[in-house]
Design a protein around this motif. Sequence first.
Motif, PDB file in Angstrom:
ATOM      1  N   VAL A  18       0.833  -1.201   0.000  1.00  0.00           N
ATOM      2  CA  VAL A  18       0.000   0.000   0.000  1.00  0.00           C
ATOM      3  C   VAL A  18       0.860   1.241   0.000  1.00  0.00           C
ATOM      4  O   VAL A  18       0.593   2.209  -0.696  1.00  0.00           O
ATOM      5  N   ILE A  19       1.952   1.210   0.773  1.00  0.00           N
ATOM      6  CA  ILE A  19       2.837   2.377   0.834  1.00  0.00           C
ATOM      7  C   ILE A  19       3.442   2.650  -0.534  1.00  0.00           C
ATOM      8  O   ILE A  19       3.511   3.787  -0.981  1.00  0.00           O
ATOM      9  N   VAL A  20       3.886   1.605  -1.212  1.00  0.00           N
ATOM     10  CA  VAL A  20       4.488   1.788  -2.534  1.00  0.00           C
ATOM     11  C   VAL A  20       3.459   2.270  -3.533  1.00  0.00           C
ATOM     12  O   VAL A  20       3.721   3.144  -4.347  1.00  0.00           O
ATOM     13  N   ILE A  21       2.247   1.725  -3.464  1.00  0.00           N
ATOM     14  CA  ILE A  21       1.191   2.168  -4.370  1.00  0.00           C
ATOM     15  C   ILE A  21       0.842   3.620  -4.122  1.00  0.00           C
ATOM     16  O   ILE A  21       0.662   4.401  -5.048  1.00  0.00           O
ATOM     17  N   VAL A  22       0.770   3.990  -2.855  1.00  0.00           N
ATOM     18  CA  VAL A  22       0.529   5.390  -2.521  1.00  0.00           C
ATOM     19  C   VAL A  22       1.641   6.248  -3.080  1.00  0.00           C
ATOM     20  O   VAL A  22       1.427   7.332  -3.607  1.00  0.00           O
ATOM     21  N   ALA A  23       2.873   5.733  -2.979  1.00  0.00           N
ATOM     22  CA  ALA A  23       4.006   6.482  -3.500  1.00  0.00           C
ATOM     23  C   ALA A  23       3.866   6.710  -4.996  1.00  0.00           C
ATOM     24  O   ALA A  23       4.236   7.755  -5.515  1.00  0.00           O
ATOM     25  N   SER A  59      -6.294  -4.032  -8.785  1.00  0.00           N
ATOM     26  CA  SER A  59      -6.983  -4.593  -9.941  1.00  0.00           C
ATOM     27  C   SER A  59      -6.107  -4.481 -11.194  1.00  0.00           C
ATOM     28  O   SER A  59      -5.625  -3.402 -11.533  1.00  0.00           O
ATOM     29  N   PRO A  60      -5.897  -5.590 -11.921  1.00  0.00           N
ATOM     30  CA  PRO A  60      -5.098  -5.540 -13.155  1.00  0.00           C
ATOM     31  C   PRO A  60      -5.670  -4.574 -14.188  1.00  0.00           C
ATOM     32  O   PRO A  60      -4.913  -3.896 -14.892  1.00  0.00           O
ATOM     33  N   THR A  65      -5.135   0.600 -17.063  1.00  0.00           N
ATOM     34  CA  THR A  65      -5.638   1.938 -17.379  1.00  0.00           C
ATOM     35  C   THR A  65      -4.689   3.013 -16.876  1.00  0.00           C
ATOM     36  O   THR A  65      -4.410   3.998 -17.569  1.00  0.00           O
ATOM     37  N   PHE A  66      -4.195   2.812 -15.678  1.00  0.00           N
ATOM     38  CA  PHE A  66      -3.259   3.775 -15.088  1.00  0.00           C
ATOM     39  C   PHE A  66      -2.035   3.942 -15.976  1.00  0.00           C
ATOM     40  O   PHE A  66      -1.635   5.070 -16.306  1.00  0.00           O
ATOM     41  N   CYS A  67      -1.429   2.835 -16.366  1.00  0.00           N
ATOM     42  CA  CYS A  67      -0.203   2.902 -17.160  1.00  0.00           C
ATOM     43  C   CYS A  67      -0.448   3.509 -18.538  1.00  0.00           C
ATOM     44  O   CYS A  67       0.390   4.261 -19.058  1.00  0.00           O
ATOM     45  N   LEU A  99       2.523  -5.787 -11.473  1.00  0.00           N
ATOM     46  CA  LEU A  99       1.169  -5.284 -11.703  1.00  0.00           C
ATOM     47  C   LEU A  99       1.197  -3.942 -12.426  1.00  0.00           C
ATOM     48  O   LEU A  99       0.348  -3.670 -13.274  1.00  0.00           O
ATOM     49  N   TYR A 100       2.191  -3.102 -12.086  1.00  0.00           N
ATOM     50  CA  TYR A 100       2.332  -1.773 -12.697  1.00  0.00           C
ATOM     51  C   TYR A 100       3.684  -1.690 -13.412  1.00  0.00           C
ATOM     52  O   TYR A 100       4.638  -1.094 -12.910  1.00  0.00           O
ATOM     53  N   PRO A 101       3.803  -2.274 -14.599  1.00  0.00           N
ATOM     54  CA  PRO A 101       5.088  -2.274 -15.320  1.00  0.00           C
ATOM     55  C   PRO A 101       5.561  -0.884 -15.711  1.00  0.00           C
ATOM     56  O   PRO A 101       6.741  -0.701 -16.031  1.00  0.00           O
ATOM     57  N   CYS A 102       4.659   0.078 -15.709  1.00  0.00           N
ATOM     58  CA  CYS A 102       5.049   1.445 -16.091  1.00  0.00           C
ATOM     59  C   CYS A 102       5.730   2.192 -14.946  1.00  0.00           C
ATOM     60  O   CYS A 102       6.261   3.292 -15.143  1.00  0.00           O
ATOM     61  N   ILE A 103       5.722   1.603 -13.753  1.00  0.00           N
ATOM     62  CA  ILE A 103       6.289   2.263 -12.587  1.00  0.00           C
ATOM     63  C   ILE A 103       7.558   1.546 -12.160  1.00  0.00           C
ATOM     64  O   ILE A 103       7.542   0.351 -11.856  1.00  0.00           O
TER      65      ILE A 103
END
Length: 271
Positions: A18-23, A59-60, A65-67, A99-103
């Motif tokens: 959660v901390i990393v996702i928030v980051a 959620s994948p 969508t985010f990326c 999950l977030y390859p763009c990050i």
Amino acid sequence: MNRLGLSTGAIIGIIVAVIVIVAAVVAVVYLYKPSAPKPATPPGFVIPISDFTPQNVYSPSFAQTFCSKVGNVTITVWDTYSVSENQAFNASLASFEQLYPCIHVEVTYGVGIATSNFISAAKAGQAPIVYRDTSDDAGKLFAAGLLLNLSEYLPPSVFEQYLPTAAQNFYLNTPSAHGYYGLPDNINYIVMFYNKQYITSPPNTTDQLINMCLQVNSTYHVWCIAYGVGSEWGYRFAAWFAGFGGQIFGLTTCRNSTQAPWLMPWNSGTT
């Protein structure tokens, strides 16, 4: 976090994730932050803030969508974890980047917890986006203007994941500041142990504690409470003293006297 019915290992992993996702969310804001006053809608966001819920970020489809909308993002992190904590952190980090390859999360390991290090790095323009420190140091960083008000970028559902006692350590409600300026990673407690050889059950009030100690001392001829002296012991003692209604200084002081304000005992009836 135990109220969610999770194991300790799972809790550590989820908290770190959660901390990393928030980051990641904060990183997007940081990269697009303008020098002009902040508008009503945080700059750089092409996804509504209300969508950044704890359910969505895992959620994948949301990650895709985010990326697609945000693009590549790099987050810098100062890691102050121990060896055992890093096992959970690295496992969560690997899952997150999958999950977030763009990050890309750029981690500096083995950083000592020291507010002065962060402040010096910030002045030099080299501070990380994410940094783990104690809640008592958070005030110094806020006073230096180095903390982001996360409430302006994250929905309330994110903060509701945490135990209120822990989350409140990073919450400010003043005329000039209103919101969360950090997220709790873990919390610790100061506890007192008792020896069943001398006491069958722990006291419920400080009056009971005193009476038990008097009885133990007169019956077994041993000291009831063993406590040290020095700044470290004073720091530990403060949690007991102030945590249950005690006051260090009295409501009034001795006027026209060189005598220091006297120490108040714990209020009767508290534990």
